[in-house]
Design an enzyme around this catalytic site. Structure first.
Site, PDB file in Angstrom:
ATOM      1  N   HIS A  97      43.498  87.137  48.628  1.00  0.00           N
ATOM      2  CA  HIS A  97      43.881  87.249  47.216  1.00  0.00           C
ATOM      3  C   HIS A  97      42.960  88.282  46.547  1.00  0.00           C
ATOM      4  O   HIS A  97      41.783  88.365  46.880  1.00  0.00           O
ATOM      5  CB  HIS A  97      43.762  85.885  46.529  1.00  0.00           C
ATOM      6  CG  HIS A  97      44.397  85.858  45.171  1.00  0.00           C
ATOM      7  ND1 HIS A  97      43.793  86.422  44.075  1.00  0.00           N
ATOM      8  CD2 HIS A  97      45.594  85.371  44.746  1.00  0.00           C
ATOM      9  CE1 HIS A  97      44.595  86.261  43.024  1.00  0.00           C
ATOM     10  NE2 HIS A  97      45.689  85.635  43.411  1.00  0.00           N
ATOM     11  N   GLU A 106      51.132  91.270  45.491  1.00  0.00           N
ATOM     12  CA  GLU A 106      50.544  90.889  44.210  1.00  0.00           C
ATOM     13  C   GLU A 106      49.787  92.067  43.604  1.00  0.00           C
ATOM     14  O   GLU A 106      48.582  92.217  43.838  1.00  0.00           O
ATOM     15  CB  GLU A 106      49.564  89.725  44.411  1.00  0.00           C
ATOM     16  CG  GLU A 106      50.214  88.433  44.836  1.00  0.00           C
ATOM     17  CD  GLU A 106      49.534  87.253  44.183  1.00  0.00           C
ATOM     18  OE1 GLU A 106      50.242  86.340  43.743  1.00  0.00           O
ATOM     19  OE2 GLU A 106      48.285  87.246  44.099  1.00  0.00           O
TER      20      GLU A 106
HETATM   21  P1  PGA Z   1      49.519  84.620  37.659  1.00  0.00           P
HETATM   22  O1  PGA Z   1      48.704  84.621  39.033  1.00  0.00           O
HETATM   23  O2  PGA Z   1      50.864  84.034  37.930  1.00  0.00           O
HETATM   24  O3  PGA Z   1      48.694  83.786  36.726  1.00  0.00           O
HETATM   25  O4  PGA Z   1      49.639  86.053  37.223  1.00  0.00           O
HETATM   26  C1  PGA Z   1      49.328  84.940  40.251  1.00  0.00           C
HETATM   27  C2  PGA Z   1      48.330  84.911  41.375  1.00  0.00           C
HETATM   28  O5  PGA Z   1      47.197  85.351  41.190  1.00  0.00           O
HETATM   29  O6  PGA Z   1      48.650  84.451  42.475  1.00  0.00           O
END
Ligand code: PGA
Length: 228
Positions: free
Chosen positions: A98, A147
């Site tokens: 992440h 992401e």
């Molecule tokens: P968010 O986070 O939906 O709060 O933007 C997504 C993530 O970091 O997996």
């Protein structure tokens, strides 16, 4: 199959965890929605995985668990670490790489690859987060989550078209069979992503913290499926 994987990050105390599963249970028992093509997953902090597993089993909830991270090493002299073997009885999935791990905890592509290896050996499905189409994806990765950093926690999601384009590039350049999108996904926009070409699911953070948000995404996805 479409995935809705709620990432709680470093949030909640024990009572809030209990409350979340109890309210989920109430909504689930009152609802008449078709969940057959949805895989519902939540990722609580490590500390609460045994409690979450207990509550899911006791309340018979249609939920699976993910860990938010895992050690790149196996069991042994690694103070503070949690190994894949240790979480295997609680989780089906684990998130690795992440952007918050990479930025705040100096996680490197090499460590991500080691983590995927540990998960594969323990029989846990890996969810590897990539920030763009150039992030290396280790062999044996099961799920890739696209992401983009600018979309995380900002309320400014990537456009569905770009998410779809990157998801397709990522799929073609890896062995992963599932590609999902994460970054400011919420009940109001989940269907803009879930059904795009190349996208098999979503990884919402903030919107999954309260049950109304997570359940809202589940019901909107389910209703959309029924209507189409
Ligand atoms: P968010 O986070 O939906 O709060 O933007 C997504 C993530 O970091 O997996």
């Amino acid at each position: 199959m479409k995935y809705i994987i709620g990432n709680w990050k470093c949030n909640k105390g024990e009572e809030e965890v209990r409350g979340w599963f109890k309210s989920f249970s109430e909504k689930f028992s009152q609802a008449k929605i078709n969940l057959s093509n949805l895989t519902l997953v939540v990722a609580p902090p490590f500390l609460y995985l045994p409690l979450a597993k207990f509550l899911i089993d006791e309340l018979k909830l249609p939920l699976k668990l993910a860990a938010q991270d895992v050690s790149p090493f196996s069991d042994g002299a690694y103070t503070g670490a949690i190994s894949a073997k240790q979480i295997a009885q609680y989780v089906n999935y684990a998130v690795v790489g992440h952007s918050e791990r990479r930025n705040f905890f100096s996680e490197t592509d090499e460590m991500v690859a080691q983590k995927v290896q540990q998960l594969a050996e323990a029989g846990i499905m890996s969810i590897v987060c990539v920030q763009d189409e150039h992030t290396p994806i280790p062999d044996d990765t099961n799920i890739v989550a696209y992401e983009p950093v600018y979309a995380i926690g900002t309320g400014k999601p990537e456009s569905p078209e770009k998410a779809s384009r990157v998801a397709r590039v990522v799929r073609n350049s890896s062995s992963a069979s599932v590609v999902i999108y994460g970054g400011s996904v919420k009940p109001e926009n989940i269907n803009n992503y879930l059904w795009m070409d190349g996208i098999d699911g979503v990884l919402p953070g903030g919107a999954s913290l309260i049950v109304q948000g997570y359940w809202g995404m589940v019901t909107n996805a389910s209703q959309h499926q029924t209507q189409t």
